[in-house]
Design an enzyme around this catalytic site. Sequence first.
Site, PDB file in Angstrom:
ATOM      1  N   CYS A 118      -7.764   3.336 -28.012  1.00  0.00           N
ATOM      2  CA  CYS A 118      -6.938   4.261 -28.794  1.00  0.00           C
ATOM      3  C   CYS A 118      -5.548   4.371 -28.187  1.00  0.00           C
ATOM      4  O   CYS A 118      -4.577   4.650 -28.901  1.00  0.00           O
ATOM      5  CB  CYS A 118      -7.613   5.627 -28.892  1.00  0.00           C
ATOM      6  SG  CYS A 118      -8.241   6.268 -27.340  1.00  0.00           S
ATOM      7  N   HIS A 539      -2.583  13.129 -26.149  1.00  0.00           N
ATOM      8  CA  HIS A 539      -3.803  12.848 -25.384  1.00  0.00           C
ATOM      9  C   HIS A 539      -4.696  14.077 -25.404  1.00  0.00           C
ATOM     10  O   HIS A 539      -4.244  15.199 -25.180  1.00  0.00           O
ATOM     11  CB  HIS A 539      -3.467  12.499 -23.933  1.00  0.00           C
ATOM     12  CG  HIS A 539      -4.677  12.323 -23.053  1.00  0.00           C
ATOM     13  ND1 HIS A 539      -5.175  13.337 -22.265  1.00  0.00           N
ATOM     14  CD2 HIS A 539      -5.495  11.265 -22.861  1.00  0.00           C
ATOM     15  CE1 HIS A 539      -6.247  12.905 -21.616  1.00  0.00           C
ATOM     16  NE2 HIS A 539      -6.453  11.647 -21.961  1.00  0.00           N
ATOM     17  N   HIS A 547      -8.980  10.879 -25.479  1.00  0.00           N
ATOM     18  CA  HIS A 547      -8.680  10.163 -26.718  1.00  0.00           C
ATOM     19  C   HIS A 547      -7.195  10.290 -27.009  1.00  0.00           C
ATOM     20  O   HIS A 547      -6.574  11.305 -26.703  1.00  0.00           O
ATOM     21  CB  HIS A 547      -9.500  10.752 -27.869  1.00  0.00           C
ATOM     22  CG  HIS A 547      -9.269  10.074 -29.181  1.00  0.00           C
ATOM     23  ND1 HIS A 547      -9.537   8.741 -29.374  1.00  0.00           N
ATOM     24  CD2 HIS A 547      -8.773  10.532 -30.366  1.00  0.00           C
ATOM     25  CE1 HIS A 547      -9.223   8.415 -30.621  1.00  0.00           C
ATOM     26  NE2 HIS A 547      -8.760   9.481 -31.241  1.00  0.00           N
TER      27      HIS A 547
END
Length: 979
Positions: A118, A539, A547
């Site tokens: 990601c 974040h 993630h």
Amino acid sequence: MLQVSNGDLAEAVAFLTEKNAKVPQQDETTYYQTSQVASDRYISVGKKQSAFSLFKLVCVMLPSLFLWVFRVLEASIAENKASLKRTHTEVWSDSPNPHDRKRIDNCPVGLKNVGNTCWFSAVIQSLFNLLEFQRLVLNYSPPARVHDLPRNQKHRNLPFMQELRNLFSLMVGSKRKYVDPSRAVEILKDAFKSSESQQQDVSEFTHKLLDWLEDAFQMKAEEDREGEKPKNPMVELFYGRFLAVGVLEGKKFENTEMFGQYPLQVNGFKDLHECLEAAMIEGEIESLHSAENSARSGQEHWFTELPPVLTFELSRFEFNQALGRPEKIHNKLEFPSMLYMDRYMDRNREITRIKREEIRRLKEHLTLLQQRLERYLSYGSGPKRFPLADVLQYAMEFASSKPVCTSPVEDIDTSAPPGVILLIGTVEQDSLPPLESSGPASGPTTATTAPQQQRVPIHKPFTQSRLPPDIPMHPAPRHITEEELRVLEGCLHRWRSEVENDTRDLQGSITRIQRTIELMYSDKSMMQVPYRLHAVLVHEGQANAGHYWAYIYDPHQRCWMKYNDISVTKSSWEELVRDSFGGYRNASAYCLMYINDKKPFLIEEEFDKETGQILSGMDKLPPDLKHYVKEDNEQFDKEIEEWDTLQARKAQQEKLALATAAAAAAASAASSTSTSSSSPQPMSIESSPPDNAAFFKAIKLEYGRLLRFAQEDTPPENDYRLQHIIVYFIQNQAPKKILERTLLTQFADRNLAFDERCKSIMNVARAKLDLIKPEEVNMDEYEMWHQDYRNFRETTIFMMTGLELFQKTNYVEALMYLVYAYQYNKELLLKGLYRGHDDELLGHYRRECLLKLNEQAAAMFESGEEPEVTTGLGIMNELVVPCIPLLLLHDTERDLLAVEDMRNRWCSYLGQEMESNLQEKLTDFLPKLLDCSTEIKSFHDPPKLPSYSTLELCERFSRVMSQAHPASALQKHEFEEFL
């Protein structure tokens, strides 16, 4: 351990598995509570106990300790799930139906998360949406003299540039909703000296990416401009310069330096301007402004040239020296959508210094005013303080209360035992004996009734809704004269008025000064360098895991878009603020990308030089990339075609099964009677002449048969829904028009033409179908019901195959079938109770499969053999750990217990002696297992399913389910007994 690690399990695990770990000394006796079934134990560890003994004790306690910690952390999963629903709207894996993965119109293309990537998606999407950067990448061509290049550029930078071009071209012209960035990611990952499963540091990745891009374009620039100083477009786009002006040991200096991503500290600041002000000044700078030489050292930074794309790297991580690991800073930090950089420019150095000095003076004055205001708002000398105006008001209320002549305890009979007084106070007034007259004529009775009269007025909190009328509502003075009250009230009124006026004056002054500071740089001369916020990279999580996603502004739609791996959705400034400022939860911005608002070419579309039309889609691509995208689109079209062919084949098999049943009903109807039936029809099909009696007889017989199947209470292994679609429709209350058309389609099938008796029925059914008007049946709804039934059959095959593999103890292959079966079945059940299968049964076998795999992997780890250990950890990392968020997400008690069991099994190894290589592997693995995040990682693609006829499917389903349900019933019984 948890105190040292600030509640971070990954840090606690690392601390406890270190060979030379030192437990911090406790100043006071510490109690470690462990949570176990049917018992609570408290173990006291005194301050005199040695660190080594304490470490041994904690190791013994670790399984229970981690169980307790896990339960505490699970309390926050509800918020994580809500966050997941809000921020992770993408599907949890690739849908087997390519139509679900088809791009809608010109929606932005997402990027697939191919395993902790990601971070890659967030950065690449932010750069891709800079159209000038996009054009530079798409139109890049490698230098002609490749063989002369250094090895790392030839085998790393250039291949990466080609893969980045391919990826960008797919993001421009792909027919897919999202694309796979695996090839570019793999090249990048090779440059990081860390395991592939580790979450990459985004700052490091962004620096590496820009370095590679700079090198690649530098090679091309040098080739194109021989003899001249080459211009690197990446440098011109992302790099600026600042002037460092300072004093070092009394000597003044000036240096010009280049910068790319400008780092800013977050801790201790409330907004972006405060961070920038602090970053531009280092050390003591008084000597910079004076003519005298000073021994003090310090420096100021002044931007001489700002890049078109200005990127701020927010340092939200601090290094914990005790643990040797970074920790995340969750403090709130505000930033504007439009940032004016004038105050930081070298050309405005003098006016900025004047304004800074003015702001410093105003802030000093502001601090004094706030201190004075605090004395008014927190008055008193004790631990509790109150606003002075309220204190004066309370004093006035006390003085004005009606005086009382008795002590507040005089009406209580102190001779009676406390229990008696309490009893009397809690008895209803009506239950007390009636009092006799206490007048003079009563004689001796007066003395005996007096105590009763004293006890009666006692307040009864449980039986009385209000205080007795003769007890004052508040404490009151014993004695106060009218003159005293008048003087006191006058003073208190005057003092309170003075205090309120002073408070208002202070608050007004503070507000004016704050407003003056805010507007200090608002004049037009200091608003000439505007930078608009282009992207915010967010974040969520802790320093070692989490993630990433990005918010990117779309200037054409004039809205914020949220890029979250494969999901691209419209968002808002409010959502961006909630997720990016920090302080609200464990999500916050770590990178801000601003673009020069006076350089529109950064985000403007390209125009065709001949036609003047905006280039879009495939027209933006050079010939080689057009060919590349065209091939990928053709492959996707082929996948859609194969899917449609497969679905058509399945639909044909369904029709054949329906036709067989219709033929049987038609033959029965044709042979039984040649006259029309006068009984009412089960469906709303209109009546017809007597020569069509066989058709209505067949319809009635078939519908009656299927209705009996739908209403029959059958064992799980005999599911009539698999035998006929009408049974599925009846149980799920499909509209009558859908049922009618499905039945007519069944009898209109050409396979009935093989028998003359059935042929006439087929012709009538076809005629009836032709008579149905388009507005009478919603064909979209009709197709939706049939697609739901196909999904039901596919889910059945997933479940059946998974159970069959589980029964054969092939747990590795069984898991994917069971995971997909559970997920698809969950989606079916959202539409209705009879849309899918027993979710408890599927949940049980999915859970049992994970427990079996966990047991196998743990046994391999215990063997100590390198191949076995590697295989066991591979099973955990590739199969078990990715499935744990699925168990946490659905939040059933049995799933949570299963997760606890799996985690406890591995945590139990912490207190055991083992080889150093095993200890290192365990240290690396445990944080992944103990992560309480509910973020769903990508899985392997769904397994390919074979095609079954209805008869084959029913027979196999019956055989598998007859073995599956007894185990489920036994498990349920054992669980209920356990509870």
